[in-house]
Design a protein around this motif. Sequence first.
Motif, mmCIF file in Angstrom:
data_model
loop_
_atom_site.group_PDB
_atom_site.id
_atom_site.type_symbol
_atom_site.label_atom_id
_atom_site.label_comp_id
_atom_site.label_asym_id
_atom_site.label_seq_id
_atom_site.Cartn_x
_atom_site.Cartn_y
_atom_site.Cartn_z
ATOM 1 N N ALA B 80 0.838 -1.199 0.000
ATOM 2 C CA ALA B 80 0.000 0.000 0.000
ATOM 3 C C ALA B 80 0.875 1.252 0.000
ATOM 4 C CB ALA B 80 -0.919 -0.002 1.216
ATOM 5 N N GLU B 81 1.941 1.219 0.813
ATOM 6 C CA GLU B 81 2.824 2.367 0.891
ATOM 7 C C GLU B 81 3.566 2.575 -0.418
ATOM 8 O OE1 GLU B 81 6.045 3.786 4.197
ATOM 9 O OE2 GLU B 81 4.237 2.681 4.700
ATOM 10 N N ALA B 82 3.908 1.462 -1.085
ATOM 11 C CA ALA B 82 4.639 1.556 -2.345
ATOM 12 C C ALA B 82 3.715 1.945 -3.493
ATOM 13 C CB ALA B 82 5.321 0.228 -2.650
ATOM 14 N N GLY B 83 2.397 2.008 -3.244
ATOM 15 C CA GLY B 83 1.474 2.461 -4.281
ATOM 16 C C GLY B 83 0.954 1.383 -5.201
ATOM 17 N N ASN B 84 1.229 0.111 -4.924
ATOM 18 C CA ASN B 84 0.630 -0.936 -5.769
ATOM 19 C C ASN B 84 0.002 -2.043 -4.928
ATOM 20 O OD1 ASN B 84 3.034 -1.810 -4.826
ATOM 21 N ND2 ASN B 84 3.808 -2.620 -6.759
ATOM 22 N N PRO B 85 -0.991 -1.680 -4.112
ATOM 23 C CA PRO B 85 -1.649 -2.701 -3.299
ATOM 24 C C PRO B 85 -2.588 -3.547 -4.159
ATOM 25 C CG PRO B 85 -2.794 -0.638 -3.059
ATOM 26 C CD PRO B 85 -1.631 -0.375 -3.987
ATOM 27 N N PRO B 86 -2.962 -4.729 -3.669
ATOM 28 C CA PRO B 86 -3.994 -5.490 -4.374
ATOM 29 C C PRO B 86 -5.315 -4.739 -4.257
ATOM 30 C CG PRO B 86 -3.604 -6.430 -2.223
ATOM 31 C CD PRO B 86 -2.569 -5.360 -2.408
ATOM 32 N N ASP B 87 -6.244 -4.962 -5.210
ATOM 33 C CA ASP B 87 -7.544 -4.291 -5.102
ATOM 34 C C ASP B 87 -8.336 -4.859 -3.930
ATOM 35 O OD1 ASP B 87 -7.650 -2.566 -7.605
ATOM 36 O OD2 ASP B 87 -7.044 -4.510 -8.403
ATOM 37 N N LEU B 88 -8.228 -6.200 -3.782
ATOM 38 C CA LEU B 88 -8.994 -6.874 -2.738
ATOM 39 C C LEU B 88 -8.057 -7.716 -1.899
ATOM 40 C CD1 LEU B 88 -11.600 -7.972 -5.289
ATOM 41 C CD2 LEU B 88 -12.363 -7.027 -3.120
ATOM 42 N N LEU B 89 -8.383 -7.856 -0.613
ATOM 43 C CA LEU B 89 -7.553 -8.723 0.195
ATOM 44 C C LEU B 89 -8.376 -9.392 1.274
ATOM 45 C CD1 LEU B 89 -6.277 -6.934 3.099
ATOM 46 C CD2 LEU B 89 -6.181 -5.484 1.092
ATOM 47 N N GLN B 90 -7.933 -10.582 1.630
ATOM 48 C CA GLN B 90 -8.547 -11.274 2.747
ATOM 49 C C GLN B 90 -7.875 -10.767 4.015
ATOM 50 O OE1 GLN B 90 -8.301 -15.527 2.457
ATOM 51 N NE2 GLN B 90 -9.443 -15.873 4.348
ATOM 52 N N ALA B 91 -8.671 -10.362 5.000
ATOM 53 C CA ALA B 91 -8.098 -9.817 6.226
ATOM 54 C C ALA B 91 -8.744 -10.494 7.412
ATOM 55 C CB ALA B 91 -8.327 -8.310 6.293
ATOM 56 N N GLU B 92 -7.907 -11.021 8.292
ATOM 57 C CA GLU B 92 -8.449 -11.562 9.533
ATOM 58 C C GLU B 92 -8.984 -10.400 10.355
ATOM 59 O OE1 GLU B 92 -6.236 -15.271 11.196
ATOM 60 O OE2 GLU B 92 -4.751 -13.966 10.285
ATOM 61 N N TYR B 93 -10.002 -10.663 11.146
ATOM 62 C CA TYR B 93 -10.629 -9.580 11.913
ATOM 63 C C TYR B 93 -9.611 -8.859 12.786
ATOM 64 C CZ TYR B 93 -14.988 -11.740 10.443
ATOM 65 O OH TYR B 93 -16.008 -12.242 9.699
ATOM 66 N N GLN B 94 -8.661 -9.615 13.354
ATOM 67 C CA GLN B 94 -7.737 -8.967 14.280
ATOM 68 C C GLN B 94 -6.755 -8.051 13.568
ATOM 69 O OE1 GLN B 94 -7.461 -12.342 13.806
ATOM 70 N NE2 GLN B 94 -5.327 -12.956 13.692
ATOM 71 N N ALA B 95 -6.668 -8.164 12.213
ATOM 72 C CA ALA B 95 -5.744 -7.296 11.480
ATOM 73 C C ALA B 95 -6.422 -6.008 11.015
ATOM 74 C CB ALA B 95 -5.182 -8.048 10.272
ATOM 75 N N LEU B 96 -7.756 -5.978 11.054
ATOM 76 C CA LEU B 96 -8.459 -4.809 10.501
ATOM 77 C C LEU B 96 -8.061 -3.490 11.165
ATOM 78 C CD1 LEU B 96 -12.035 -6.238 9.771
ATOM 79 C CD2 LEU B 96 -10.305 -5.526 8.118
ATOM 80 N N PRO B 97 -7.994 -3.422 12.516
ATOM 81 C CA PRO B 97 -7.581 -2.142 13.117
ATOM 82 C C PRO B 97 -6.192 -1.706 12.657
ATOM 83 C CG PRO B 97 -8.511 -3.584 14.786
ATOM 84 C CD PRO B 97 -8.371 -4.410 13.546
ATOM 85 N N THR B 98 -5.268 -2.664 12.496
ATOM 86 C CA THR B 98 -3.930 -2.324 12.012
ATOM 87 C C THR B 98 -4.006 -1.746 10.606
ATOM 88 O OG1 THR B 98 -3.115 -4.194 13.291
ATOM 89 C CG2 THR B 98 -1.608 -3.232 11.680
#
Lengths: 301, 430
Positions: B80-98
């Motif tokens: 994300a910081e490098a400017g080329n994140p995936p459009d969609l991603l699977q995220a565990e609930y505990q990672a969402l706040p991060t």
Amino acid sequence: MARRGDRGAARPGPALVPYLFLAPAIVLFTLFVLVPIGYTAYLSLHRVRVSGLGLGRGSRTQVFAGLDTYRQALGDPELWRGALRVLGYGALLVPTMLGLALLFALLLDRPRVRLARFSRISIFLPYAVPGVVASVLWGFLYLPALTPLPVPEGLLGPGLLFAVANIGLWGGVGFNMLVILTALRAVPPEVTESARLDGASELQIALRVKTPLVTPALIMAGLFTLIATLQVYTEPTTLAPLTNALPSTWTPLMKVYNDAFVRDDIHSAAATSVVLAAITLTFSLVFLRVVAGRAFAGERS
Amino acid sequence: MRSLLRPIPLLLAVASLLAACTSEGSSDGPGGRVELSFWTWATNVERVVDIWNREHPDVHVTVSRQTMGDELVTKVLTAAEAGNPPDLLQAEYQALPTFVSNDALADIGEHVGEVREEFAEETWEQVTLGTDGVYAVPQDTGPMMLYYRADLFDRYGLRVPTTWTEFAQVARDLRAKTRSSYLTTFSSNDPGWFAGLAQQAGAQWWGVDGESWTVGIDDEPTREVADFWGGLVSEGVVDDQAMYTPQWNKALGDGTLLAWPSAIWAPAVLESVAAGTRGKWAMAPLPTWNPGEERTGNWGGSSTAVSAGSEHVEAAADFALWLNTDPAATRALVTEGSLYPAARDAQSGPALDQPPAFLPGQSTFYTEAKAIADTAARWTWGPNVNVAYQAYRDAFGAAITEGSRFSAAVGVMHERTVADMRRNGFTVRG
């Protein structure tokens, strides 16, 4: 210049030519060595600053921290505990590695050795096995419920240092043996022959004649092993999921990885990396100065 | 001549590197088709995505398979910081706040807001973080339950425990009857498992109070859970080996371990590590702390999120919604990926009529599971779960090795988590 006319004007001056040839190497070196090092240093002087809950837009900014990141990284007792473990690991590995490599090389260098080629290859072969594979393999062998070997209890517990050093030894001894063996092959036959005529036994020749002559190779092997020791990472990382006794900061390099990629704190990882690189460099230089200076002194005179 | 040619491969390498750097970033396929990339680790999710691609010729989703874990969180943040994140991603609930705290996720509330009714309230809270935004669409949940070897329980004359006190007694009884088996193991490698057990006991590791975070890892329930297990381990009636190791796989297969407090997705794991014990396992509700209580925690569970940096937020949000609420999609997720869907309608869908293939005897598996899932405790994740989790692994590993109290390890977790939050500048109270 005028003498050369039109043809000469199109050509770069002779002073430029070497730089043209050097350019690709310089470009690659700058891009992939200097810039990353500079960026690491830059990161190590900064830190992230969050405000409030940290959930709003732009609540996270990078701020200049000066040496604060270093203070933080160096002040973490886990780093020094890891460094101590690495020292213990080195104290265990370096002498064993050099001793065994020298022993195997001397044995193979004896006249009329049977199965020399086979032994040489089978001792060297583990070096061709990638570290991760070797660690998985030994990890399975260490697990009491799975192993077919009569391994002692607690190898993945209190005896962890031995377990890890064993993997390093298994993988590295063949390479170092080859380095020493190559040097042994370069020893002129007259030297050993005259020793034999003087009545020296094979054991005496090995210890008193051959070993001193291959000291430079031993130092080389020692330096490689020392650097590999300071960089130990693959083996403990691969073994970590198999045991409770291996924390994520078992070695300083594991701590760097975990800071950067698990704790998501790239700044403290960068600071630790810079410190580690400086320590490794110092270690290697001191080692070369002290040991090599003494060993090569005889050669020069 | 040779020396003249030598730099050429180098130059070619440089040229191809430069080319590689510039060819990124084109996300539109031929004919104006929208191309979406999707980072995920869900089992067989490609087959579900194929259905979408067949039905939506104008929006094509490409799956990029990832390894689950804390490293993936960092990978997404770096991308994300490098400017080329995936459009969609699977995220565990505990990672969402991060993720949200790093500005990595798009607020897709306006595209998916109307589906909140399709999810249980506490599940929906996981993707809103208690704010007005919506940062992901829930995919699956992991309500915890107890799996046990019904055949071996019979052989040793053990009763299925309904409370943790009974659980401890069963563990002792088993050791009295045989020295070669343990009831279960306590794993210092699985913080998510311990978090689920703490949730059941009523712990609240993080919370939001106005404009500041509260941290309660070192709270009474968590310490009790820790010392309960620590007591069993030091008594020698519960094993202390880590889960998900070759040795653990073998122990589940050969009857060295008789039970596994796990989550709804456990049958798929058991199938892959102990295929020979098919049909010998049964599922019961997780033992509770008070008799007659009905309560459980969650171990795992994830959502589908859209990157803030995506050029097609709307199309991506549509896909995330489809993947987790469309009947065809959720059915495929259940049958192909053996996960337990978060969407309420899907939980009673036809795909869940049959029990998991690994527990063919328990015909009411999913009916029981749904009842258990409805008793899951409410929970808030904090912005640095990764730090707490790493502290768990290190501190509990050390506690087991050194034989020290488990509640002290909880204290270490708490301390490191709070210190990390303070150092980063989060407002923390308590």
